[in-house]
Design a protein around this motif. Structure first.
Motif, PDB file in Angstrom:
ATOM      1  N   ARG A 132       0.840  -1.210   0.000  1.00  0.00           N
ATOM      2  CA  ARG A 132       0.000   0.000   0.000  1.00  0.00           C
ATOM      3  C   ARG A 132       0.873   1.257   0.000  1.00  0.00           C
ATOM      4  O   ARG A 132       0.625   2.203  -0.753  1.00  0.00           O
ATOM      5  CB  ARG A 132      -0.872   0.030   1.255  1.00  0.00           C
ATOM      6  CG  ARG A 132      -1.936  -1.023   1.288  1.00  0.00           C
ATOM      7  CD  ARG A 132      -2.581  -1.064   2.647  1.00  0.00           C
ATOM      8  NE  ARG A 132      -3.775  -1.888   2.659  1.00  0.00           N
ATOM      9  CZ  ARG A 132      -4.429  -2.220   3.770  1.00  0.00           C
ATOM     10  NH1 ARG A 132      -4.001  -1.805   4.950  1.00  0.00           N
ATOM     11  NH2 ARG A 132      -5.505  -2.964   3.707  1.00  0.00           N
ATOM     12  N   LEU A 179      12.044 -10.054   9.080  1.00  0.00           N
ATOM     13  CA  LEU A 179      11.098 -10.100  10.207  1.00  0.00           C
ATOM     14  C   LEU A 179      11.459 -11.170  11.231  1.00  0.00           C
ATOM     15  O   LEU A 179      10.976 -11.149  12.360  1.00  0.00           O
ATOM     16  CB  LEU A 179       9.674 -10.292   9.681  1.00  0.00           C
ATOM     17  CG  LEU A 179       9.135  -9.125   8.845  1.00  0.00           C
ATOM     18  CD1 LEU A 179       7.741  -9.424   8.322  1.00  0.00           C
ATOM     19  CD2 LEU A 179       9.123  -7.817   9.634  1.00  0.00           C
ATOM     20  N   LYS A 228      14.562  -8.768  13.557  1.00  0.00           N
ATOM     21  CA  LYS A 228      14.213  -7.374  13.300  1.00  0.00           C
ATOM     22  C   LYS A 228      15.375  -6.422  13.591  1.00  0.00           C
ATOM     23  O   LYS A 228      16.110  -6.626  14.565  1.00  0.00           O
ATOM     24  CB  LYS A 228      12.987  -6.989  14.133  1.00  0.00           C
ATOM     25  CG  LYS A 228      11.752  -7.743  13.676  1.00  0.00           C
ATOM     26  CD  LYS A 228      10.547  -7.453  14.539  1.00  0.00           C
ATOM     27  CE  LYS A 228       9.385  -8.301  14.068  1.00  0.00           C
ATOM     28  NZ  LYS A 228       8.243  -8.241  14.954  1.00  0.00           N
ATOM     29  N   LYS A 233       6.161  -3.083  16.365  1.00  0.00           N
ATOM     30  CA  LYS A 233       7.353  -3.758  15.802  1.00  0.00           C
ATOM     31  C   LYS A 233       7.041  -4.413  14.454  1.00  0.00           C
ATOM     32  O   LYS A 233       7.476  -5.530  14.173  1.00  0.00           O
ATOM     33  CB  LYS A 233       7.915  -4.795  16.787  1.00  0.00           C
ATOM     34  CG  LYS A 233       8.203  -4.232  18.176  1.00  0.00           C
ATOM     35  CD  LYS A 233       8.647  -5.311  19.143  1.00  0.00           C
ATOM     36  CE  LYS A 233       8.928  -4.792  20.528  1.00  0.00           C
ATOM     37  NZ  LYS A 233       7.762  -4.255  21.249  1.00  0.00           N
ATOM     38  N   LYS A 234       6.235  -3.735  13.653  1.00  0.00           N
ATOM     39  CA  LYS A 234       5.828  -4.287  12.356  1.00  0.00           C
ATOM     40  C   LYS A 234       6.187  -3.340  11.227  1.00  0.00           C
ATOM     41  O   LYS A 234       6.305  -2.132  11.438  1.00  0.00           O
ATOM     42  CB  LYS A 234       4.309  -4.513  12.340  1.00  0.00           C
ATOM     43  CG  LYS A 234       3.872  -5.658  13.235  1.00  0.00           C
ATOM     44  CD  LYS A 234       2.386  -5.912  13.105  1.00  0.00           C
ATOM     45  CE  LYS A 234       2.020  -7.102  13.990  1.00  0.00           C
ATOM     46  NZ  LYS A 234       0.677  -7.579  13.780  1.00  0.00           N
ATOM     47  N   GLU A 244       1.566   2.015  10.621  1.00  0.00           N
ATOM     48  CA  GLU A 244       0.253   1.499  10.205  1.00  0.00           C
ATOM     49  C   GLU A 244      -0.034   1.951   8.764  1.00  0.00           C
ATOM     50  O   GLU A 244      -0.145   3.150   8.469  1.00  0.00           O
ATOM     51  CB  GLU A 244      -0.870   1.949  11.147  1.00  0.00           C
ATOM     52  CG  GLU A 244      -0.808   1.264  12.506  1.00  0.00           C
ATOM     53  CD  GLU A 244      -1.078  -0.251  12.413  1.00  0.00           C
ATOM     54  OE1 GLU A 244      -2.082  -0.653  11.826  1.00  0.00           O
ATOM     55  OE2 GLU A 244      -0.250  -1.014  12.922  1.00  0.00           O
ATOM     56  N   SER A 245      -0.215   0.938   7.919  1.00  0.00           N
ATOM     57  CA  SER A 245      -0.232   1.208   6.473  1.00  0.00           C
ATOM     58  C   SER A 245      -1.295   2.216   6.018  1.00  0.00           C
ATOM     59  O   SER A 245      -0.990   3.095   5.200  1.00  0.00           O
ATOM     60  CB  SER A 245      -0.382  -0.102   5.697  1.00  0.00           C
ATOM     61  OG  SER A 245      -1.569  -0.764   6.065  1.00  0.00           O
ATOM     62  N   PHE A 250      -7.324  -9.975   5.395  1.00  0.00           N
ATOM     63  CA  PHE A 250      -6.073 -10.680   5.716  1.00  0.00           C
ATOM     64  C   PHE A 250      -6.359 -11.936   6.535  1.00  0.00           C
ATOM     65  O   PHE A 250      -5.875 -13.026   6.214  1.00  0.00           O
ATOM     66  CB  PHE A 250      -5.122  -9.728   6.461  1.00  0.00           C
ATOM     67  CG  PHE A 250      -3.739 -10.295   6.654  1.00  0.00           C
ATOM     68  CD1 PHE A 250      -2.865 -10.415   5.576  1.00  0.00           C
ATOM     69  CD2 PHE A 250      -3.298 -10.703   7.905  1.00  0.00           C
ATOM     70  CE1 PHE A 250      -1.580 -10.925   5.735  1.00  0.00           C
ATOM     71  CE2 PHE A 250      -2.018 -11.212   8.086  1.00  0.00           C
ATOM     72  CZ  PHE A 250      -1.158 -11.321   6.993  1.00  0.00           C
TER      73      PHE A 250
END
Ligand code: GS8
Length: 219
Positions: A18, A37, A40, A52-53, A66-67, A107
């Motif tokens: 995105r 991942l 990290k 942590k994403k 957050e996308s 998802f």
């Protein structure tokens, strides 16, 4: 001073895609950092200490996480071309509603399709198709969710098209048979260079999913 833009990402991530599409639509030059991942980086832990994403967008040293939040940020900062969200507050709220719907539904139900077997998989497929049909209804006869042009909802959903072959192969069903208009929409989106460049090939995602399944002892 020129903007410094870094995207911390992971190729198969639909969420990362995105951000890649949004940056492409705005013609922003950026440094792409592929994250491992399984191990990290300190930079990821520092930039996104809460989740942590990936993805994380780092704009002049400041992280945005957050996308969908990232896509909206990109749209607001680089507002001189290719608007992604509508200008009208009501239509903006509608677009965010659908972005949120996609986040909550696609998802997880998609993952259940490739992770489960037997009756559970049948239930997952049914649920997944139901979600896609709701989205197909929302698309209606428009070329894009955004109308004549690619917009926020298109950017939210199209990354999952790169996962379609994996869903179909592991789930043994055809998404096109169930939702032909949605697949036609996806092909239309893929004609845009910013989209096709940002999405891995469907067989690459299939190989990735196969690898994940093996790692979890699911195959
Ligand atoms: C989801 C990001 C995410 O799940 C968003 O950005 O929209 N709501 C978030 N990122 C995954 C990779 S894609 O499956 C991730 O970074 N996972 C690492 C982890 O869970 O440890």
């Amino acid at each position: 001073m020129a903007d410094e833009v870094i995207l911390m990402d992971f190729r198969p991530s639909p969420f990362g895609m995105r951000a890649r599409i949004a940056l492409g639509e705005k013609g922003i030059k950026y440094v792409y950092k592929e994250e491992n991942l399984a191990d990290k980086s300190n930079l990821l832990l520092k930039m996104n200490p809460i989740h942590k994403k990936v993805p994380v967008l780092i704009h002049n040293g400041r992280p945005i996480c957050e996308s969908l939040n990232i896509v909206q940020y990109i749209d607001e900062v680089w507002n001189n071309r290719s608007p992604l969200l509508p200008s009208d507050p009501y239509h903006r709220a509608e677009a965010r509603f659908w972005g949120d719907y996609i986040d909550k539904k696609i998802f997880d139900s998609g993952r259940r399709v490739w992770m489960s077997k037997g009756e559970e998989q049948e239930r997952a497929k049914k649920q997944f198709i139901e979600v896609l049909l709701v989205l197909e209804g929302e698309l209606g006869n428009k070329a894009f969710f955004g109308g004549d042009n690619l917009g926020f909802v298109d950017v939210s959903l199209i990354p999952f098209y790169s996962w379609f072959y994996a869903y179909e192969t592991f789930g043994n069903f055809s998404i096109e048979d169930e939702c032909p208009k949605l697949v036609a929409w996806a092909r239309r989106c893929m004609q845009r260079e910013t989209v096709s460049r940002s999405l891995p090939a469907q067989h690459q995602i299939y190989d990735f999913v196969l690898h994940v399944k093996k790692r979890f002892g699911l195959e």
